[in-house]
Design an enzyme around this catalytic site. Structure first.
Site, PDB file in Angstrom:
ATOM      1  N   ARG A  81       0.807  -1.225   0.000  1.00  8.87           N
ATOM      2  CA  ARG A  81       0.000   0.000   0.000  1.00  8.87           C
ATOM      3  C   ARG A  81       0.839   1.273   0.000  1.00  8.87           C
ATOM      4  O   ARG A  81       0.350   2.352  -0.351  1.00  8.87           O
ATOM      5  CB  ARG A  81      -0.994  -0.046   1.161  1.00  8.87           C
ATOM      6  CG  ARG A  81      -2.056  -1.119   0.931  1.00  8.87           C
ATOM      7  CD  ARG A  81      -2.877  -1.406   2.157  1.00  8.87           C
ATOM      8  NE  ARG A  81      -2.576  -2.712   2.725  1.00  8.87           N
ATOM      9  CZ  ARG A  81      -2.911  -3.080   3.957  1.00  8.87           C
ATOM     10  NH1 ARG A  81      -3.546  -2.233   4.748  1.00  8.87           N
ATOM     11  NH2 ARG A  81      -2.604  -4.274   4.398  1.00  8.87           N
ATOM     12  N   GLU A 115       2.850 -10.532  13.915  1.00  9.52           N
ATOM     13  CA  GLU A 115       2.161 -11.052  15.093  1.00  9.52           C
ATOM     14  C   GLU A 115       2.474 -12.547  15.263  1.00  9.52           C
ATOM     15  O   GLU A 115       2.717 -13.017  16.367  1.00  9.52           O
ATOM     16  CB  GLU A 115       0.654 -10.843  14.912  1.00  9.52           C
ATOM     17  CG  GLU A 115       0.007 -10.305  16.157  1.00  9.52           C
ATOM     18  CD  GLU A 115      -1.418  -9.878  15.885  1.00  9.52           C
ATOM     19  OE1 GLU A 115      -1.706  -9.438  14.751  1.00  9.52           O
ATOM     20  OE2 GLU A 115      -2.221 -10.004  16.815  1.00  9.52           O
TER      21      GLU A 115
END
Ligand code: PRP
Ligand code: ADE
Length: 230
Positions: free
Chosen positions: A117, A154
């Site tokens: 992005r 994560e």
């Protein structure tokens, strides 16, 4: 209101040493109205002087254009979907313009964008400020010789890569992405640029998730964001 706007945007004078202050004298304000050769205009991005109420209005419009999808891509994640911002040319133009206003007088020579992005916001900013755009890509996408940095997610790890020779020692760089969460991605991007001798002036994102304390991972590199999301 979902969005808050970063206090740093209320004033465009900057609190750190890597970025020289944005000129504020009447003569330099006049200068900023003149397009110079490195300040080419492009659709949706103007060069008018802004007041803080203009900025607040623009940031509110940007924030309200970003869709939030609960539980994507997995339960518990509130996904910040910037594709809806891209559907609104005013919000997209305002987003680019706010970054251009901040960086156009800072002698930035490299805008580094993080896949995927950061590839949306980085190139129009680079064109407007007269800097080169350098893509930082996921592994095995760049065809030339690369340097890599691994970072934690994560769960597990990932890597980003940069072409050798794209950035020179003493280049002055900013790193652009849509969002900072844990900060692992931007931290790896900063390391890549610093390994080749660039000065990383600042990292910039549209959205920060402040609860994840990502900015603490940046090792003192300033972070500029337009929107904080809980
Ligand atoms: O601060 P962090 O915890 O590192 O997370 C932020 C990164 O996560 C998202 O990208 P993602 O890794 O999902 O890749 P994509 O843009 O290719 O979907 C986002 O666009 C940032 O690049
Ligand atoms: N909540 C989130 N929304 C969009 N992209 C993300 N990347 C990491 N966390 C994200």
């Amino acid at each position: 209101m979902l969005a808050t706007w970063a206090t740093s945007l209320q004033s465009l004078s900057l609190p750190h040493s890597r970025l020289s202050p944005v000129p504020s004298s009447p003569s330099s304000q006049l200068d900023s109205l003149n397009l110079t050769t490195h300040r080419r205009s492009f659709p949706g991005v103007s060069t008018r002087l802004m007041t803080s109420s203009d900025e607040k209005h623009r940031i509110e419009r940007i924030a309200s254009s970003i869709r939030v999808i609960p539980n994507f891509p997995k339960p518990g994640i509130m996904f910040q979907d910037i594709t809806t911002l891209l559907l609104d040319p005013n919000a997209f133009g305002d987003t680019v313009e706010l970054f251009v206003e901040r960086y156009r007088d800072q002698r930035i020579s490299v805008v580094a964008g993080v896949e995927a992005r950061g590839f949306i916001f980085g190139p129009p900013i680079a064109l407007a400020i007269g800097a080169k755009f350098v893509p930082l890509r996921k592994p095995k996408k760049l065809p030339g010789e690369v340097i890599s940095e691994e970072y934690s997610l994560e769960y597990g790890t990932d890597k980003i890569e940069m072409h050798v020779g794209a950035v020179q020692p003493n280049d002055r760089a900013i790193v652009i992405d849509d969002l900072i969460a844990t900060g692992g991605t931007l931290c790896a991007a900063v390391k890549l640029l610093e390994r080749v001798g660039a000065v990383v002036v600042e990292c910039a994102c549209v959205i920060e998730l402040p609860e994840l304390n990502g900015r603490e991972k940046l090792g003192g590199i300033p972070l500029f964001v337009l929107i904080n999301r809980a």
